[in-house]
Write a protein that holds these residues in place. Structure first.
Motif, PDB file in Angstrom:
ATOM      1  N   UNK A 148      -1.972   1.337   0.610  1.00 16.31           N
ATOM      2  CA  UNK A 148      -2.031   2.597  -0.135  1.00 16.31           C
ATOM      3  C   UNK A 148      -1.424   2.330  -1.500  1.00 16.31           C
ATOM      4  N   UNK A 149      -2.240   2.532  -2.525  1.00 16.79           N
ATOM      5  CA  UNK A 149      -1.798   2.239  -3.883  1.00 16.79           C
ATOM      6  C   UNK A 149      -1.654   3.567  -4.621  1.00 16.79           C
ATOM      7  N   UNK A 171      -6.343   4.655  -0.863  1.00 17.74           N
ATOM      8  CA  UNK A 171      -6.054   3.978   0.411  1.00 17.74           C
ATOM      9  C   UNK A 171      -7.263   3.118   0.750  1.00 17.74           C
ATOM     10  N   UNK A 172      -7.034   1.835   0.977  1.00 21.22           N
ATOM     11  CA  UNK A 172      -8.141   0.900   1.214  1.00 21.22           C
ATOM     12  C   UNK A 172      -7.941   0.134   2.529  1.00 21.22           C
ATOM     13  N   UNK A 173      -9.045  -0.396   3.077  1.00 17.88           N
ATOM     14  CA  UNK A 173      -8.962  -1.067   4.385  1.00 17.88           C
ATOM     15  C   UNK A 173      -8.630  -2.562   4.266  1.00 17.88           C
ATOM     16  N   UNK A 174      -8.161  -2.994   3.091  1.00 19.61           N
ATOM     17  CA  UNK A 174      -7.817  -4.410   2.893  1.00 19.61           C
ATOM     18  C   UNK A 174      -6.437  -4.486   2.247  1.00 19.61           C
ATOM     19  N   UNK A 175      -5.822  -5.657   2.317  1.00 17.01           N
ATOM     20  CA  UNK A 175      -4.569  -5.883   1.598  1.00 17.01           C
ATOM     21  C   UNK A 175      -4.929  -6.653   0.322  1.00 17.01           C
ATOM     22  N   UNK A 176      -4.634  -6.075  -0.867  1.00 15.68           N
ATOM     23  CA  UNK A 176      -4.973  -6.779  -2.110  1.00 15.68           C
ATOM     24  C   UNK A 176      -4.299  -8.162  -2.149  1.00 15.68           C
ATOM     25  N   UNK A 177      -4.998  -9.118  -2.745  1.00 13.53           N
ATOM     26  CA  UNK A 177      -4.469 -10.496  -2.806  1.00 13.53           C
ATOM     27  C   UNK A 177      -3.081 -10.521  -3.439  1.00 13.53           C
ATOM     28  N   UNK A 281       4.508  -1.222  -2.347  1.00 11.16           N
ATOM     29  CA  UNK A 281       5.090  -0.998  -1.030  1.00 11.16           C
ATOM     30  C   UNK A 281       4.517  -2.050  -0.084  1.00 11.16           C
ATOM     31  N   UNK A 282       5.198  -2.266   1.028  1.00 10.60           N
ATOM     32  CA  UNK A 282       4.701  -3.244   2.005  1.00 10.60           C
ATOM     33  C   UNK A 282       3.329  -2.796   2.521  1.00 10.60           C
ATOM     34  N   UNK A 283       2.462  -3.740   2.936  1.00 14.07           N
ATOM     35  CA  UNK A 283       1.174  -3.332   3.500  1.00 14.07           C
ATOM     36  C   UNK A 283       1.383  -2.415   4.701  1.00 14.07           C
ATOM     37  N   UNK A 284       0.424  -1.521   4.912  1.00 18.19           N
ATOM     38  CA  UNK A 284       0.490  -0.611   6.058  1.00 18.19           C
ATOM     39  C   UNK A 284       0.491  -1.466   7.336  1.00 18.19           C
ATOM     40  N   UNK A 285       1.397  -1.152   8.264  1.00 20.13           N
ATOM     41  CA  UNK A 285       1.527  -1.948   9.482  1.00 20.13           C
ATOM     42  C   UNK A 285       2.707  -2.914   9.388  1.00 20.13           C
ATOM     43  N   UNK A 286       3.146  -3.201   8.152  1.00 23.41           N
ATOM     44  CA  UNK A 286       4.302  -4.089   7.960  1.00 23.41           C
ATOM     45  C   UNK A 286       5.516  -3.305   7.465  1.00 23.41           C
ATOM     46  N   UNK A 287       5.468  -1.978   7.607  1.00 27.49           N
ATOM     47  CA  UNK A 287       6.548  -1.147   7.059  1.00 27.49           C
ATOM     48  C   UNK A 287       7.885  -1.432   7.709  1.00 27.49           C
ATOM     49  N   UNK A 288       7.849  -1.806   8.996  1.00 27.77           N
ATOM     50  CA  UNK A 288       9.101  -1.997   9.724  1.00 27.77           C
ATOM     51  C   UNK A 288       9.718  -3.369   9.474  1.00 27.77           C
TER      52      UNK A 288
END
Ligand SMILES: [Zn+2]
Length: 331
Positions: A148-149, A171-177, A281-288
């Motif tokens: 989420x950017x 909000x996108x379904x990929x993690x930007x490089x 922010x950290x990628x979604x799913x890596x917040x913890x």
């Protein structure tokens, strides 16, 4: 529907969104200043013109006036859309692509058409940050969303198409490089040192001192050692938290104070400059996971990207962060 394609030579993702070329624009996109009108009849973001935008997904109201103070709605000309699948396709047995699935929203920061960034007080900014976080939390629960950017474009050189103070969320379904690279670097630093990269960085900047713009109880504002752009400014929390979604209410109020002070100093030193800011922010799913630290990067748009930068990715910065930080402190 938009499409997301991967560059096979760099693994970078590119969003192909033809429809966005039709997006609404001010006839001459500019930058609000104290001379702009408080209301513009043709502005879709001004109060009274709400039917010119898609229905709101969130709004806060002003207790005194009873009218909205912050409004969030879907972008009418989105870069990505909710429909579609995140399954990757292999085209011609070689190229990777997927549907341009995601969410693109607009956050109108205030009812006034002409409020310059320095004129947004800490209370108004707190509401804007609360809206960012509320949408961040809601969208991070969607299974398709991986990043989420949240960003703001102020002024034509920063890419704005409508003057009224607003920011955007994609909000996108990929993690930007680039996000992946920053995150991986933070993990590697932990592996090598057993300490946290962003905490070490802030501590180091505090010890050196010359690149510090200001410090508050909760935040440190500085011009980075290897700033890519003149007056590039980072606002970093002292409290270790990977995701902006996990920042507390007190953190948001503290950030609003720091952001207000920083934008006011930038406004004074550079006379209402065009700028972008981005919330990392950290990628979604890596917040913890604890390696990363969410933060804000502000990039005043004083210089153009030229052939050397495009060719190499190496930026040539024509001013030293030690000197620009001093200018920001002294103003
Ligand atoms: Zn307006």
């Amino acid at each position: 529907m938009a499409e997301i394609r991967q560059d096979p030579t760099t693994r970078e993702w590119v969003i192909m969104a033809k429809d966005r070329a039709r997006r609404a624009r001010d006839s001459v996109p500019g930058r609000v200043s104290k001379d702009s009108p408080i209301y513009s009849p043709s502005c879709p973001f001004c109060p009274g013109n709400e039917e010119m935008t898609p229905p709101g997904v969130l709004s806060y109201s002003d207790e005194k006036t009873g009218r909205w103070s912050v409004r969030v709605f879907s972008n009418r000309f989105p870069a990505v859309t909710p429909e579609g699948s995140t399954t990757r396709r292999l085209e011609d047995s070689f190229f990777l692509s997927m549907d341009g699935v995601g969410i693109h929203e607009v956050i109108v920061e205030c009812p006034e058409h002409n409020k310059t960034p320095d004129a947004m007080g800490p209370d108004a900014l707190t509401q804007v940050l609360m809206a960012y976080q509320e949408r961040y939390k809601a969208l991070s629960r969607l299974p398709s969303v991986k990043s989420i950017i949240i960003f703001k474009n102020h002024g034509p050189r920063a890419g704005t198409s409508l003057d009224h103070p607003h920011s955007q969320l994609v909000a996108v379904p990929v993690v930007p490089t680039e996000t992946r690279a920053r995150y991986d670097m933070a993990i590697r630093h932990y592996d090598d040192n057993g300490s946290y990269l962003y905490m070490d960085l802030v501590r180091q900047e505090q010890q050196v001192g010359t690149r510090i713009v200001m410090e508050s109880d909760g935040f440190v504002v500085f011009h980075p050692f290897a700033s890519k752009y003149p007056f590039e400014t980072w606002i970093v929390p002292r409290k270790r938290e990977a995701s902006f979604g996990h920042a507390s209410g007190a953190d948001l109020a503290g950030l609003a104070e720091a952001l207000h002070e920083t934008l006011t100093r930038l406004h004074r030193v550079l006379d209402n400059p065009d700028f972008n800011y981005v919330l990392d922010s950290a990628p979604v799913g890596d917040e913890g996971k604890e390696y990363y630290l969410w933060h804000i990067r502000i990039i005043p748009r004083l210089t153009e990207i030229a052939g050397f930068e495009i060719g190499t990715g190496i930026h040539i910065n024509t001013s030293l962060p030690e000197e620009t930080a001093r200018a920001m402190r002294d103003v």
